[in-house]
Design a protein around this motif. Structure first.
Motif, PDB file in Angstrom:
ATOM      1  N   ALA A 115       0.831  -1.211   0.000  1.00 48.29           N
ATOM      2  CA  ALA A 115       0.000   0.000   0.000  1.00 48.29           C
ATOM      3  C   ALA A 115       0.865   1.261   0.000  1.00 48.29           C
ATOM      4  CB  ALA A 115      -0.950  -0.010   1.199  1.00 48.29           C
ATOM      5  N   GLY A 116       2.015   1.183  -0.688  1.00 51.00           N
ATOM      6  CA  GLY A 116       2.903   2.322  -0.801  1.00 51.00           C
ATOM      7  C   GLY A 116       3.820   2.508   0.384  1.00 51.00           C
ATOM      8  N   ARG A 117       3.681   1.681   1.399  1.00 51.73           N
ATOM      9  CA  ARG A 117       4.469   1.828   2.624  1.00 51.73           C
ATOM     10  C   ARG A 117       5.560   0.755   2.699  1.00 51.73           C
ATOM     11  NH1 ARG A 117      -0.250   1.879   7.021  1.00 51.73           N
ATOM     12  NH2 ARG A 117       1.555   1.452   8.367  1.00 51.73           N
ATOM     13  N   PRO A 118       6.713   1.059   3.254  1.00 53.66           N
ATOM     14  CA  PRO A 118       7.796   0.073   3.307  1.00 53.66           C
ATOM     15  C   PRO A 118       7.461  -1.095   4.231  1.00 53.66           C
ATOM     16  CG  PRO A 118       8.380   2.033   4.555  1.00 53.66           C
ATOM     17  CD  PRO A 118       7.117   2.358   3.818  1.00 53.66           C
ATOM     18  N   ILE A 119       7.954  -2.240   3.869  1.00 56.30           N
ATOM     19  CA  ILE A 119       7.775  -3.449   4.663  1.00 56.30           C
ATOM     20  C   ILE A 119       8.902  -3.537   5.674  1.00 56.30           C
ATOM     21  CG2 ILE A 119       7.645  -5.970   4.592  1.00 56.30           C
ATOM     22  CD1 ILE A 119       6.857  -5.647   1.582  1.00 56.30           C
ATOM     23  N   GLU A 120       8.548  -3.779   6.916  1.00 56.99           N
ATOM     24  CA  GLU A 120       9.514  -4.036   7.979  1.00 56.99           C
ATOM     25  C   GLU A 120       9.382  -5.507   8.375  1.00 56.99           C
ATOM     26  OE1 GLU A 120      10.141  -1.351  11.598  1.00 56.99           O
ATOM     27  OE2 GLU A 120       8.949  -2.995  12.419  1.00 56.99           O
ATOM     28  N   VAL A 121      10.505  -6.198   8.489  1.00 55.22           N
ATOM     29  CA  VAL A 121      10.473  -7.637   8.725  1.00 55.22           C
ATOM     30  C   VAL A 121      10.952  -7.968  10.134  1.00 55.22           C
ATOM     31  CG1 VAL A 121      11.404  -9.868   8.023  1.00 55.22           C
ATOM     32  CG2 VAL A 121      10.806  -8.186   6.299  1.00 55.22           C
ATOM     33  N   GLY A 353      14.058 -24.135  -1.744  1.00 56.75           N
ATOM     34  CA  GLY A 353      13.560 -23.359  -0.625  1.00 56.75           C
ATOM     35  C   GLY A 353      13.802 -21.870  -0.780  1.00 56.75           C
ATOM     36  N   ALA A 354      14.891 -21.503  -1.452  1.00 57.77           N
ATOM     37  CA  ALA A 354      15.159 -20.091  -1.707  1.00 57.77           C
ATOM     38  C   ALA A 354      14.100 -19.517  -2.634  1.00 57.77           C
ATOM     39  CB  ALA A 354      16.548 -19.925  -2.298  1.00 57.77           C
ATOM     40  N   ALA A 355      13.799 -20.243  -3.707  1.00 60.65           N
ATOM     41  CA  ALA A 355      12.757 -19.789  -4.631  1.00 60.65           C
ATOM     42  C   ALA A 355      11.407 -19.724  -3.933  1.00 60.65           C
ATOM     43  CB  ALA A 355      12.698 -20.715  -5.840  1.00 60.65           C
ATOM     44  N   ALA A 356      11.121 -20.705  -3.072  1.00 57.08           N
ATOM     45  CA  ALA A 356       9.834 -20.732  -2.384  1.00 57.08           C
ATOM     46  C   ALA A 356       9.655 -19.519  -1.482  1.00 57.08           C
ATOM     47  CB  ALA A 356       9.688 -22.019  -1.584  1.00 57.08           C
ATOM     48  N   MET A 357      10.711 -19.085  -0.805  1.00 55.66           N
ATOM     49  CA  MET A 357      10.607 -17.900   0.042  1.00 55.66           C
ATOM     50  C   MET A 357      10.343 -16.658  -0.794  1.00 55.66           C
ATOM     51  SD  MET A 357      10.475 -16.369   2.916  1.00 55.66           S
ATOM     52  CE  MET A 357      10.973 -17.577   4.153  1.00 55.66           C
ATOM     53  N   PHE A 358      11.043 -16.528  -1.911  1.00 56.50           N
ATOM     54  CA  PHE A 358      10.790 -15.400  -2.808  1.00 56.50           C
ATOM     55  C   PHE A 358       9.346 -15.415  -3.306  1.00 56.50           C
ATOM     56  CE2 PHE A 358      10.392 -14.020  -7.242  1.00 56.50           C
ATOM     57  CZ  PHE A 358      10.701 -12.673  -7.113  1.00 56.50           C
ATOM     58  N   ILE A 359       8.901 -16.587  -3.738  1.00 51.04           N
ATOM     59  CA  ILE A 359       7.534 -16.707  -4.245  1.00 51.04           C
ATOM     60  C   ILE A 359       6.516 -16.321  -3.179  1.00 51.04           C
ATOM     61  CG2 ILE A 359       5.791 -18.401  -4.974  1.00 51.04           C
ATOM     62  CD1 ILE A 359       8.080 -19.873  -6.445  1.00 51.04           C
ATOM     63  N   THR A 360       6.711 -16.806  -1.954  1.00 49.16           N
ATOM     64  CA  THR A 360       5.719 -16.578  -0.910  1.00 49.16           C
ATOM     65  C   THR A 360       5.640 -15.110  -0.516  1.00 49.16           C
ATOM     66  OG1 THR A 360       6.214 -18.806  -0.100  1.00 49.16           O
ATOM     67  CG2 THR A 360       4.895 -17.408   1.321  1.00 49.16           C
ATOM     68  N   LEU A 361       6.787 -14.472  -0.300  1.00 51.65           N
ATOM     69  CA  LEU A 361       6.765 -13.053   0.044  1.00 51.65           C
ATOM     70  C   LEU A 361       6.221 -12.200  -1.103  1.00 51.65           C
ATOM     71  CD1 LEU A 361      10.083 -12.566   2.035  1.00 51.65           C
ATOM     72  CD2 LEU A 361       7.813 -11.840   2.781  1.00 51.65           C
ATOM     73  N   SER A 362       6.614 -12.528  -2.322  1.00 53.11           N
ATOM     74  CA  SER A 362       6.136 -11.758  -3.474  1.00 53.11           C
ATOM     75  C   SER A 362       4.638 -11.951  -3.674  1.00 53.11           C
ATOM     76  CB  SER A 362       6.902 -12.165  -4.730  1.00 53.11           C
ATOM     77  OG  SER A 362       8.284 -11.897  -4.604  1.00 53.11           O
ATOM     78  N   ALA A 363       4.167 -13.187  -3.491  1.00 50.95           N
ATOM     79  CA  ALA A 363       2.735 -13.444  -3.634  1.00 50.95           C
ATOM     80  C   ALA A 363       1.947 -12.745  -2.539  1.00 50.95           C
ATOM     81  CB  ALA A 363       2.465 -14.946  -3.606  1.00 50.95           C
ATOM     82  N   PHE A 364       2.486 -12.712  -1.334  1.00 47.77           N
ATOM     83  CA  PHE A 364       1.829 -12.000  -0.244  1.00 47.77           C
ATOM     84  C   PHE A 364       1.623 -10.542  -0.627  1.00 47.77           C
ATOM     85  CE2 PHE A 364       2.295  -9.351   3.607  1.00 47.77           C
ATOM     86  CZ  PHE A 364       1.178  -9.775   4.300  1.00 47.77           C
ATOM     87  N   ARG A 365       2.663  -9.914  -1.147  1.00 46.72           N
ATOM     88  CA  ARG A 365       2.535  -8.515  -1.556  1.00 46.72           C
ATOM     89  C   ARG A 365       1.577  -8.379  -2.750  1.00 46.72           C
ATOM     90  NH1 ARG A 365       2.681  -5.333  -6.064  1.00 46.72           N
ATOM     91  NH2 ARG A 365       2.736  -3.183  -5.307  1.00 46.72           N
ATOM     92  N   THR A 366       1.656  -9.305  -3.705  1.00 42.30           N
ATOM     93  CA  THR A 366       0.775  -9.258  -4.873  1.00 42.30           C
ATOM     94  C   THR A 366      -0.690  -9.346  -4.465  1.00 42.30           C
ATOM     95  OG1 THR A 366       2.448 -10.213  -6.336  1.00 42.30           O
ATOM     96  CG2 THR A 366       0.160 -10.469  -7.012  1.00 42.30           C
ATOM     97  N   GLY A 367      -0.969 -10.210  -3.489  1.00 38.91           N
ATOM     98  CA  GLY A 367      -2.346 -10.363  -3.033  1.00 38.91           C
ATOM     99  C   GLY A 367      -2.907  -9.137  -2.358  1.00 38.91           C
ATOM    100  N   LEU A 368      -2.043  -8.212  -1.954  1.00 36.22           N
ATOM    101  CA  LEU A 368      -2.492  -7.004  -1.255  1.00 36.22           C
ATOM    102  C   LEU A 368      -2.511  -5.776  -2.154  1.00 36.22           C
ATOM    103  CD1 LEU A 368      -0.658  -7.450   2.183  1.00 36.22           C
ATOM    104  CD2 LEU A 368      -2.978  -8.129   1.532  1.00 36.22           C
ATOM    105  N   GLU A 369      -2.328  -5.961  -3.452  1.00 37.13           N
ATOM    106  CA  GLU A 369      -2.395  -4.827  -4.368  1.00 37.13           C
ATOM    107  C   GLU A 369      -3.771  -4.176  -4.279  1.00 37.13           C
ATOM    108  OE1 GLU A 369      -1.374  -6.501  -8.127  1.00 37.13           O
ATOM    109  OE2 GLU A 369       0.786  -6.301  -7.805  1.00 37.13           O
ATOM    110  N   GLY A 370      -3.769  -2.865  -4.186  1.00 37.19           N
ATOM    111  CA  GLY A 370      -5.034  -2.138  -4.079  1.00 37.19           C
ATOM    112  C   GLY A 370      -5.490  -1.917  -2.653  1.00 37.19           C
ATOM    113  N   LEU A 371      -4.769  -2.439  -1.680  1.00 42.92           N
ATOM    114  CA  LEU A 371      -5.151  -2.267  -0.283  1.00 42.92           C
ATOM    115  C   LEU A 371      -5.006  -0.795   0.113  1.00 42.92           C
ATOM    116  CD1 LEU A 371      -5.900  -3.594   2.462  1.00 42.92           C
ATOM    117  CD2 LEU A 371      -3.443  -3.918   2.853  1.00 42.92           C
ATOM    118  N   THR A 372      -6.017  -0.276   0.792  1.00 43.04           N
ATOM    119  CA  THR A 372      -5.986   1.102   1.272  1.00 43.04           C
ATOM    120  C   THR A 372      -6.445   1.134   2.719  1.00 43.04           C
ATOM    121  OG1 THR A 372      -8.247   1.490   0.480  1.00 43.04           O
ATOM    122  CG2 THR A 372      -6.456   2.067  -1.026  1.00 43.04           C
ATOM    123  N   GLY A 373      -6.266   2.294   3.344  1.00 42.49           N
ATOM    124  CA  GLY A 373      -6.728   2.453   4.712  1.00 42.49           C
ATOM    125  C   GLY A 373      -5.774   1.841   5.717  1.00 42.49           C
ATOM    126  N   ASP A 374      -6.269   1.636   6.927  1.00 40.09           N
ATOM    127  CA  ASP A 374      -5.453   1.049   7.976  1.00 40.09           C
ATOM    128  C   ASP A 374      -5.058  -0.376   7.602  1.00 40.09           C
ATOM    129  OD1 ASP A 374      -5.703   3.334   9.478  1.00 40.09           O
ATOM    130  OD2 ASP A 374      -7.371   2.571  10.694  1.00 40.09           O
TER     131      ASP A 374
END
Length: 442
Positions: A115-121, A353-374
């Motif tokens: 949502a335009g905000r940086p990810i903190e891990v 496992g390296a590819a799987a971690m990339f896929i999972t984090l990237s998919a997580f962000r992809t699934g949240l495209e368009g998220l607004t608000g809190d």
């Protein structure tokens, strides 16, 4: 990217397609057994790769093109958790944290974070220990993460349980428990859990015109139950199933393989750790088996390539996490991310496992495209459940949608189908093919 890292202490912290007639209990029982089998194989292996040759250093211009234009995230960070077994007595999976770091830097600099905000891990190492896994989950809750991404773990269910109770959404690449798989509320799993043990052998049998699959499986407590409940899926496709269970540690499987060959096996699939598979492959080779052969990805490692002649491995069909080692543009993004943000971290991009971690984090962000608000756990859950079907990052041909309808009997699953590849005479993947992918309904 901002990152917080924690190590779990020893104590607990604070507070083929689905048949409409198959009962939810049957599918979940099978998936629970499959998860236990997968966890056993994970803990019995030292790692798994899909192509042992390290790729040539990425061309700087090509990497920049793969990463795309700069789109910097700004504002207050969004905190998420990443849990993996990391360094444990059984295996060193610490590279998953390194991949997570590199991927989040990429997402923050080129995909505007969330949502335009940086990810903190916030990271936590579970070390395949149920108590430490629970502690990791509790620490994530205490730190108010909005979601947790889980890497490879032999204690996935212990990670999931506290997070589920706290209504914190969890995304896995693959899961290993009936509880998480059956969760319709806040769990999201990116791989088709039946694909390696049902879709793969059925597809190989169909391609070969065979009517029978003979599975050579490692004899674990869960194995018998697993194949009892998956048998109807084979029968529905007109494929007979014969399962030959052999104890782990059996060095010479020639007698068992001779009986298999004498019994008209159809096609043969081997299911086990790399050491188990090496014995099975060499036994099959010793008795002259030259028919179609399939194996799960755990079977193929550098140790396998060294112990089994390449002419026997050639033509074998295996599952793949991602099109590693190919010129696929989706995997080129992963390789560019590692080259740009993880160059000095010792990340091996041939590790599944390296590819799987990339896929999972990237998919997580992809699934949240368009998220607004809190951005809260509830908002993240709602966005993931409401997303349209999208391409799975890093794996061309695969799709995901987390509305609970990919397999309604196991509503946490977000995908149908997977990738198959055949091996060359060095035991390395050749071309990749998406199989069993169908649209996920509204």
């Amino acid at each position: 990217m901002q990152k917080l890292a924690i190590r779990s202490g020893p104590g607990g912290g604070a507070g083929q397609r689905r048949s409409p007639r198959r009962s939810a209990g049957v599918r979940l029982a099978a998936l629970g057994a499959l998860g236990a089998l997968s966890a056993s194989l994970l803990l019995g292996a030292c790692g798994g790769d899909e192509d042992s040759d390290s790729p040539a250093p990425a061309d700087t211009a090509a990497a920049a093109q793969a990463l795309g234009p700069v789109a910097q995230a700004k504002g207050e960070p969004v905190r998420i958790g990443v849990i993996s077994d990391g360094q444990s007595p059984a295996a060193d999976l610490s590279y998953e944290f390194k991949v997570a770091d590199a991927t989040v830097q990429y997402l923050n600099e080129h995909r505007s974070g969330i949502a335009g905000r940086p990810i903190e891990v916030l990271q936590c190492e579970a070390q395949a220990d149920p108590a430490k896994a629970t502690d990791c989950a509790n620490q994530m809750i205490e730190k108010d993460v909005v979601a947790v991404v889980v890497g490879s773990s032999g204690a996935g269910e212990q990670i999931w349980e506290p997070l589920h109770a706290a209504k914190v959404p969890v995304m896995f690449y693959t899961a290993n428990g009936a509880g998480s798989l059956g969760d319709p509320d806040s769990t999201f799993i990116l791989s088709d859990q039946f694909f390696p043990l049902v879709t793969l052998p059925v597809q190989v049998a169909k391609d070969a015109g065979a009517k029978k699959v003979t599975v050579v499986a490692i004899d674990l407590p869960v194995t018998t139950g697993l194949y009892q409940v998956t048998r109807p899926a084979f029968e529905k496709q007109g494929i007979a199933l014969d399962v030959v269970q052999i104890p782990a540690g059996t060095a010479d499987m020639t007698p068992q393989m001779q009986r298999i060959v004498d019994g008209e096996p159809g096609i043969v699939q081997v299911v086990g750790s790399d050491a188990f598979c090496i014995s099975a492959f060499n036994g099959l080779r010793a008795v002259g088996y030259d028919g179609p052969l399939a194996a799960i990805a755990h079977c193929i490692t550098d140790a396998t390539r060294e112990a089994v002649p390449g002419d026997f491995l050639k033509g074998m069909t295996i599952t793949a996490t991602a099109p590693i080692g190919s010129d696929d543009p989706a995997i080129a993004v992963f390789e560019a991310v590692v080259d740009t943000y993880g160059k000095d971290k010792g990340i091996d991009v041939t590790e599944a496992g390296a590819a799987a971690m990339f896929i999972t984090l990237s998919a997580f962000r992809t699934g949240l495209e368009g998220l607004t608000g809190d951005i809260t756990p509830a908002a993240v859950t709602a966005a993931l459940k409401g997303m349209p079907e999208k391409d799975l990052p890093g794996a061309t041909g695969l799709r995901f949608r987390c509305n609970g309808k990919a397999y309604p009997d196991s509503p946490a699953e977000c995908a149908r189908g997977g990738l198959l590849t055949t091996l060359d005479d060095k035991g390395k993947p050749t071309t990749y093919k998406a199989v069993g992918v169908t649209p996920i309904e509204d």
